[in-house]
Enzyme design. Structure first.
Site, short mmCIF file in Angstrom:
data_model
loop_
_atom_site.label_atom_id
_atom_site.label_comp_id
_atom_site.label_asym_id
_atom_site.label_seq_id
_atom_site.Cartn_x
_atom_site.Cartn_y
_atom_site.Cartn_z
N GLY A 232 0.57 -1.17 0.05
CA GLY A 232 -0.17 0.18 0.03
C GLY A 232 0.83 1.16 -0.07
N SER A 233 0.30 2.23 0.65
CA SER A 233 1.14 3.51 0.57
C SER A 233 2.12 3.49 1.65
CB SER A 233 0.12 4.85 0.86
OG SER A 233 -0.31 4.68 2.37
N LYS A 235 2.65 6.26 3.57
CA LYS A 235 2.30 6.75 4.68
C LYS A 235 1.56 5.80 5.80
CE LYS A 235 -1.19 9.83 6.39
NZ LYS A 235 -2.47 10.71 6.12
N VAL A 236 0.80 4.55 5.05
CA VAL A 236 0.13 3.89 6.18
C VAL A 236 1.40 2.60 6.19
CG1 VAL A 236 -1.55 1.67 6.17
CG2 VAL A 236 -2.11 4.13 4.89
N GLY A 237 2.27 2.47 5.44
CA GLY A 237 3.32 1.55 5.59
C GLY A 237 4.11 1.77 6.62
N GLU A 254 5.64 -3.49 0.82
CA GLU A 254 5.63 -3.10 -0.71
C GLU A 254 4.90 -2.07 -0.71
OE1 GLU A 254 7.72 -4.76 -2.33
OE2 GLU A 254 8.24 -6.55 -1.23
N CYS A 288 2.09 0.98 -8.53
CA CYS A 288 3.10 1.57 -7.79
C CYS A 288 4.64 1.62 -8.70
CB CYS A 288 3.72 0.65 -6.48
SG CYS A 288 3.97 -1.19 -6.98
#
Length: 486
Positions: A232-233, A235-237, A254, A288
């Protein structure tokens, strides 16, 4: 519409299809026409716990199962996908807004990863390591971590769920999968159905369809999973990594990218245009690895730009179920609004829109921008949609500097008549992956996949999945007698 959307609009826990008990529903919409595909009552913290506990109970017997027996499940899963290929393509088109080309691409890769998972079941190898102590034997085993939590994204949900689920299961683990809220069927329930029909024992794969508004960090904080695989993003990662570290879990991340496709002065311009258009606009740019920035040597900028713009203008925008469509809808209205804002910001900063895309509901037509100031924040961020930024450069040294001038480091490509020049260029770019005379969007089952900088931590594919989803255990054997000083 496929019965999958109604039949699979449930949680899958411990081998049973059951409704969630949350207080609200996730509504699954077709992003192209707004049709309601399914309504799914969300899973609660209690159901997340049920899923992890079921996985924990089932895992040890699965790990003890002969790997040759385990791999038959994956062989059957592959056959099931091949038999249902047309219906799965229909699901991808309806739930993601993926075009026929994109759906076929995703399904092809998913099958390739399943084929490789047949071998993953047999891949862990131990070692016997010498000891300085007489009579002692050191054995190092690769053993399953136990339970893996997988969080998959909306852009390639079937592939990117299978990419972690299949090797984790093949290596003797159990899995709890949380698909993205926008793709709960293709990214979650469909995966469970394939493995259920393939004969995977109950409890080994569980799917919880939910939202952090309901469960908070319960999915990643839960004491059972030892590894969280998140796509995912960034920011969330970053948040996932922080929570995992606080709970002594391993995280495989990833994340996003801001890849550059670089065209040197000696490149085959027509071929580079084809590669750049695909790399930027495949699946509406919601990839991505997409070429966010297209860097072109100033000596060929005019010719490349003319041909690039001409090709972009031929891309058909519209209904993804039409086989001729190249650009379908983005996933939701928030993404569409964000892309409109990106183009508006670029123009306000002085860029020229050689092609000025427009948004109609979730359909966003392609934009091509040039002349963006070097200090623009847009050159630093991931743009998840059909917006191309052309950037001229003077010489190879400047191209390297611009390509590296980003907080991301996922993929990239360079085009040149001299392959070894391309390889030398690639070595200077701070990315996990880079391609010479090709596009930026590639994923192969036996080649390590992952990024540097804000693009992630860890690798998947090939031998990397053994590192991701097993842990090492040292067992020593003293065949003689040790000497103890007291």
């Amino acid at each position: 519409m496929s019965s999958y959307f109604t039949d699979l609009a449930q949680q899958y826990i411990d081998g049973e299809w059951r409704p969630g008990t949350g207080s609200w529903d996730i509504i699954d919409f077709n992003p192209y026409d707004g049709e309601k595909l399914a309504s799914i009552t969300i899973a609660t913290v209690e159901e997340v716990d049920d899923a992890y506990r079921a996985a924990e109970r089932a895992q040890k017997a699965w790990a003890a199962t002969n790997p040759y027996a385990r791999r038959t499940v994956f062989e059957r899963a592959l056959r099931i996908i091949e038999e249902r290929e047309a219906e799965i393509i229909e699901l991808i088109i309806a739930e993601l807004g993926g075009t026929h080309t994109k759906a076929g691409f995703e399904l092809h890769l998913a099958k390739e990863f399943l084929r490789e998972s047949v071998q993953w079941a047999l891949r862990p190898e131990g070692k016997i390591i010498p000891s300085p102590a007489d009579g002692k034997e050191n054995r190092v085993y690769n053993v399953p971590v136990g339970v893996v939590g997988v969080i998959s994204p909306f852009n390639f949900p079937f592939l990117l769920s299978i990419k972690s689920v299949a090797p984790a299961l093949a290596l003797g683990n159990a899995v709890v999968l949380k698909p993205h809220q926008n793709t709960p069927i293709v990214g979650g329930s469909l995966v469970a159905k394939v493995f259920e029909d393939a004969g995977l024992p109950a409890g080994l794969l569980n799917v919880v369809i939910t939202d952090i508004a309901e469960i908070g960090d319960a999915f990643i904080e839960h004491p059972v999973p030892k590894v969280i695989s998140f796509t995912g993003s960034d920011k969330v990662g970053r948040h996932v990594a922080t929570v995992c570290a606080a709970h002594f879990k391993r995280s495989i991340l990833e994340l996003g990218g801001n890849s550059a496709l670089v065209v040197l002065e000696d490149a085959d311009i027509d071929y580079a245009v084809d590669a750049a258009v695909f790399s930027r606009y495949v699946h509406q740019g919601q990839v991505c690895m997409a070429a966010n920035r297209i860097l072109v040597d100033r000596s060929i900028e005019a010719e490349f730009t003319e041909k690039f713009v001409a090709k972009v203008r031929t891309l058909k925008v519209g209904d993804p179920s039409d086989p001729q469509t190249v650009i379908g809808p983005v996933i939701n209205s928030s993404q569409a609004d964000a892309l409109t804002s990106v183009v508006d910001q670029a123009i306000a900063e002085g860029a020229t829109a050689l092609v000025h895309g427009t948004a109609t509901d979730n359909l966003v037509s392609p934009s091509v921008l040039t002349g963006l100031p070097a200090e623009s924040s847009l050159l630093q961020q991931e743009i998840f949609g059909p917006v191309a930024i052309l950037v001229p450069f003077d010489g190879e040294e400047e191209a390297v500097r611009i390509a590296n001038d980003t907080p991301y480091g996922l993929s990239g490509a360079v085009h040149t008549a001299d392959v070894e020049r391309g390889v030398a260029f690639a070595k200077q770019i701070d990315t996990g992956m880079f391609h010479v005379n090709d596009g930026t969007v590639h994923d192969e089952p036996i080649v390590a996949f992952g990024g540097e900088k804000n693009s992630g931590i860890g690798r998947l594919n090939g031998d990397a999945v053994v590192d991701a989803f097993t842990t090492q255990k040292w067992i020593s054997v003293q065949h003689g007698r040790s000497f103890f000083p007291f």
